[in-house]
Design an enzyme around this catalytic site. Structure first.
Site, PDB file in Angstrom:
ATOM      1  N   GLY A 190       8.941  10.601 -25.344  1.00  0.00           N
ATOM      2  CA  GLY A 190       8.134  11.793 -25.529  1.00  0.00           C
ATOM      3  C   GLY A 190       7.342  12.211 -24.310  1.00  0.00           C
ATOM      4  N   SER A 191       7.541  11.557 -23.167  1.00  0.00           N
ATOM      5  CA  SER A 191       6.753  11.874 -21.965  1.00  0.00           C
ATOM      6  C   SER A 191       7.305  13.112 -21.269  1.00  0.00           C
ATOM      7  CB  SER A 191       6.755  10.683 -21.009  1.00  0.00           C
ATOM      8  OG  SER A 191       8.079  10.259 -20.721  1.00  0.00           O
ATOM      9  N   TYR A 214       3.698   9.637 -30.954  1.00  0.00           N
ATOM     10  CA  TYR A 214       4.173  10.548 -31.999  1.00  0.00           C
ATOM     11  C   TYR A 214       3.516  10.190 -33.339  1.00  0.00           C
ATOM     12  CZ  TYR A 214       7.884  12.835 -29.316  1.00  0.00           C
ATOM     13  OH  TYR A 214       8.585  13.605 -28.424  1.00  0.00           O
ATOM     14  N   LYS A 254      19.108  18.221 -22.633  1.00  0.00           N
ATOM     15  CA  LYS A 254      17.897  18.829 -22.066  1.00  0.00           C
ATOM     16  C   LYS A 254      17.052  17.787 -21.340  1.00  0.00           C
ATOM     17  CE  LYS A 254      14.233  20.143 -24.528  1.00  0.00           C
ATOM     18  NZ  LYS A 254      13.522  20.882 -25.598  1.00  0.00           N
ATOM     19  N   LYS A 288      13.239  17.113 -19.239  1.00  0.00           N
ATOM     20  CA  LYS A 288      11.876  17.553 -18.961  1.00  0.00           C
ATOM     21  C   LYS A 288      11.698  17.707 -17.449  1.00  0.00           C
ATOM     22  CE  LYS A 288      10.565  17.255 -23.278  1.00  0.00           C
ATOM     23  NZ  LYS A 288      10.015  18.383 -24.060  1.00  0.00           N
ATOM     24  N   ASP A 323      12.912  21.862 -19.581  1.00  0.00           N
ATOM     25  CA  ASP A 323      11.717  22.151 -20.382  1.00  0.00           C
ATOM     26  C   ASP A 323      10.483  21.770 -19.574  1.00  0.00           C
ATOM     27  OD1 ASP A 323       9.725  22.375 -22.272  1.00  0.00           O
ATOM     28  OD2 ASP A 323      10.623  21.005 -23.717  1.00  0.00           O
ATOM     29  N   ASN A 348       7.253  22.441 -20.592  1.00  0.00           N
ATOM     30  CA  ASN A 348       6.100  22.160 -21.457  1.00  0.00           C
ATOM     31  C   ASN A 348       4.814  22.823 -20.995  1.00  0.00           C
ATOM     32  OD1 ASN A 348       7.966  19.513 -21.884  1.00  0.00           O
ATOM     33  ND2 ASN A 348       6.856  20.010 -23.764  1.00  0.00           N
ATOM     34  N   GLU A 362      12.676  26.200 -20.774  1.00  0.00           N
ATOM     35  CA  GLU A 362      11.879  26.217 -21.997  1.00  0.00           C
ATOM     36  C   GLU A 362      10.391  26.088 -21.673  1.00  0.00           C
ATOM     37  OE1 GLU A 362      11.495  23.292 -25.908  1.00  0.00           O
ATOM     38  OE2 GLU A 362      13.438  23.589 -24.930  1.00  0.00           O
ATOM     39  N   GLU A 396       7.957  26.546 -29.575  1.00  0.00           N
ATOM     40  CA  GLU A 396       7.520  25.339 -30.264  1.00  0.00           C
ATOM     41  C   GLU A 396       6.010  25.323 -30.465  1.00  0.00           C
ATOM     42  OE1 GLU A 396       6.885  21.339 -28.004  1.00  0.00           O
ATOM     43  OE2 GLU A 396       8.596  22.295 -27.050  1.00  0.00           O
ATOM     44  N   ASP A 432       9.218  26.063 -34.830  1.00  0.00           N
ATOM     45  CA  ASP A 432       8.825  24.682 -35.083  1.00  0.00           C
ATOM     46  C   ASP A 432       8.458  24.565 -36.555  1.00  0.00           C
ATOM     47  OD1 ASP A 432       7.580  22.015 -33.535  1.00  0.00           O
ATOM     48  OD2 ASP A 432       6.546  22.533 -35.383  1.00  0.00           O
ATOM     49  N   HIS A 492      12.939  23.899 -32.186  1.00  0.00           N
ATOM     50  CA  HIS A 492      12.351  22.714 -31.573  1.00  0.00           C
ATOM     51  C   HIS A 492      12.294  21.604 -32.617  1.00  0.00           C
ATOM     52  CE1 HIS A 492       8.576  20.269 -30.998  1.00  0.00           C
ATOM     53  NE2 HIS A 492       9.213  20.025 -29.870  1.00  0.00           N
ATOM     54  N   ALA A 493      12.606  20.378 -32.192  1.00  0.00           N
ATOM     55  CA  ALA A 493      12.514  19.257 -33.131  1.00  0.00           C
ATOM     56  C   ALA A 493      12.141  17.962 -32.404  1.00  0.00           C
ATOM     57  CB  ALA A 493      13.818  19.079 -33.895  1.00  0.00           C
ATOM     58  N   GLY A 494      11.394  18.069 -31.300  1.00  0.00           N
ATOM     59  CA  GLY A 494      11.037  16.890 -30.528  1.00  0.00           C
ATOM     60  C   GLY A 494       9.776  16.232 -31.035  1.00  0.00           C
ATOM     61  N   GLU A 539      17.534  21.284 -31.618  1.00  0.00           N
ATOM     62  CA  GLU A 539      17.168  20.055 -30.920  1.00  0.00           C
ATOM     63  C   GLU A 539      17.325  18.826 -31.821  1.00  0.00           C
ATOM     64  OE1 GLU A 539      13.739  18.486 -27.854  1.00  0.00           O
ATOM     65  OE2 GLU A 539      13.137  19.893 -29.424  1.00  0.00           O
TER      66      GLU A 539
END
Length: 439
Positions: free
Chosen positions: A22-23, A32, A217, A219, A247, A249, A273, A302, A325, A352-354, A383
């Protein structure tokens, strides 16, 4: 008739920061988490589960807001609540004192999403079908009744939505057969977290291709040279025929986003993204217009706080891909009008589903979109992040890079009892052990 007799709240946090899962450029130490709600009735077999997603601290604040809303439902007949989710939605959103804390944004919006997610889960359980089936079999009139169309009349009226759904019913059974056979295409973000080593990045990219994914994808946004190096590894690993997305963010200014993405255009990117603030409609439009010659699309949503922001993004022609989201928008009631607005504008929805549980919910939403809204998955991809699914009673299932149709009754939102015992914060067994280890 069963009545709602109480609510159960859980602050569930998973230590994903330990392995850098998740970083990204904005979230370097995400744990999370789920602010989790269970609506209890006097029938043990009938209940509803819902949650909203966070990244750790503040999860408890979400629970406080969820409690304020959910307690309104205690004492009511369950059928009164799940039979007209649009009425319940409008009642909760109409609370003037809580609304002042938003309105329709921030913690109070996340709380409404959690409560309505539980209401929709309750409705699907009562009907004995998965949520996607419940919603896709509603009449056009029932769908419009459930939707929040306030502040949208300059883009979508109730009459227009009704006519849209009547037309969209055509071919539903044929589309359902396609979904049963092939599922709904998804992309993976699992290789792309910023905290991963080059070796792990390459290995996960190889595994993704081997497992049938056609979209990956990564980051970006912390260091341009690092982005170039990591994208080179990814592109060399996945080959020229697999789509590659990035992405940021939200970390860039508008001009910075354009300059940075142009420097990465040689990696044949499908989209950038969240290139800037999620609320900056005109900034996204500027980025989209200036990146158009590169062929790189702009995706965002998201962190889209409500349907009005999506209306503006679509009206301003600011995005190429619309990313709803399942826990940021206020559940199905607010997601449906966004799906319809995007379909009418010809903008593909790529959810989005992260985050914990988001894949489980999104799996239902993309099926609804294909069955009764957009009518296709062409040019669309949802995602998938391969984390924490084992904690759900009805986890999503992905085969050959595609979500499969959920079959269990409900919204797939229920966490296992042993997960609650282990990861509830601060007294679950994992967190108790962690505190002991720190002493």
């Amino acid at each position: 008739m069963p009545r709602i007799t109480g609510i159960e709240l859980s602050d569930v946090r998973f230590p994903t920061s330990v392995e850098k899962d998740g970083s990204d450029a904005m979230n370097k130490d995400a744990d999370y988490s789920a602010a989790y709600l269970r609506l209890v009735t006097d029938d043990p077999a009938l209940y509803g589960c819902g949650f909203t997603f966070t990244t750790g601290r503040g999860n408890d604040i979400c629970l406080m807001a969820i409690k304020e809303y959910a307690e309104r439902l205690v004492g009511r007949e369950a059928s009164e609540v799940y039979g007209r989710p649009g009425v319940v939605y409008r009642e909760l959103q109409g609370d003037a004192q809580l609304r002042w804390l938003g309105p329709e944004k921030g913690v109070v919006q996340l709380a409404v999403a959690a409560v309505l997610n539980a209401v929709w889960d309750l409705a699907a359980r009562a009907a004995g079908v998965p949520l996607w089936q419940l919603v896709s079999e509603l009449s056009p009139e029932e769908l419009v009744d459930a939707m929040d169309l306030s502040y949208l009349s300059d883009e979508l009226t109730a009459d227009q939505a009704l006519e849209f759904f009547r037309t969209a019913q055509q071919g539903r059974e044929e589309r359902l057969a396609v979904l049963r056979e092939s599922g709904y295409p998804c992309y993976t973000t699992s290789p792309g977290w910023l905290g991963y080593s080059d070796e792990k990045l390459a290995r996960l990219c190889r595994e993704a291709v081997d497992e049938g994914y056609r979209h990956v994808k990564l980051k970006v946004g912390a260091d341009r040279a690092e982005d170039e190096r990591r994208l080179r590894i990814a592109r060399e690993t996945i080959g020229p025929d697999v789509s590659l997305m990035i992405d940021a963010n939200q970390v860039w200014e508008v001009d910075q986003a354009v300059d940075w993405v142009r420097s990465l255009a040689g990696f044949d990117l499908l989209w950038i993204e969240e290139p800037t603030s999620p609320d900056d409609v005109l900034g996204h439009r500027s980025i989209r217009e200036r990146l158009a010659p590169t062929g790189i699309g702009v995706a965002t949503g998201e962190h889209g706080m409500n349907r009005v922001l999506f209306k503006q993004l679509l009206q301003a022609e600011a995005i190429d891909f619309c990313q709803i989201d399942s826990c940021r928008l206020a559940s199905v009631n607010e997601i449906l009008p966004v799906l319809v607005m995007a379909a009418r504008r010809g903008v593909p929805v790529c959810p989005h589903a992260g985050g914990v549980g988001l894949c489980e919910l999104v799996n239902h939403l993309v099926m609804i979109d294909q069955l009764i809204v957009a009518g296709t998955s062409e040019g669309r991809v949802a995602e998938f992040v391969d984390h924490l699914h084992e904690h759900f009673v009805d986890p999503c299932v992905v085969r050959a890079g595609a979500y499969t149709l959920p079959s269990a009754p409900g919204y797939s939102a229920e966490l296992k009892a042993e997960t609650l015992a282990e990861f509830s914060y601060p007294d679950g067994s994992y967190w108790a052990r962690a505190r002991t280890a720190e002493v």
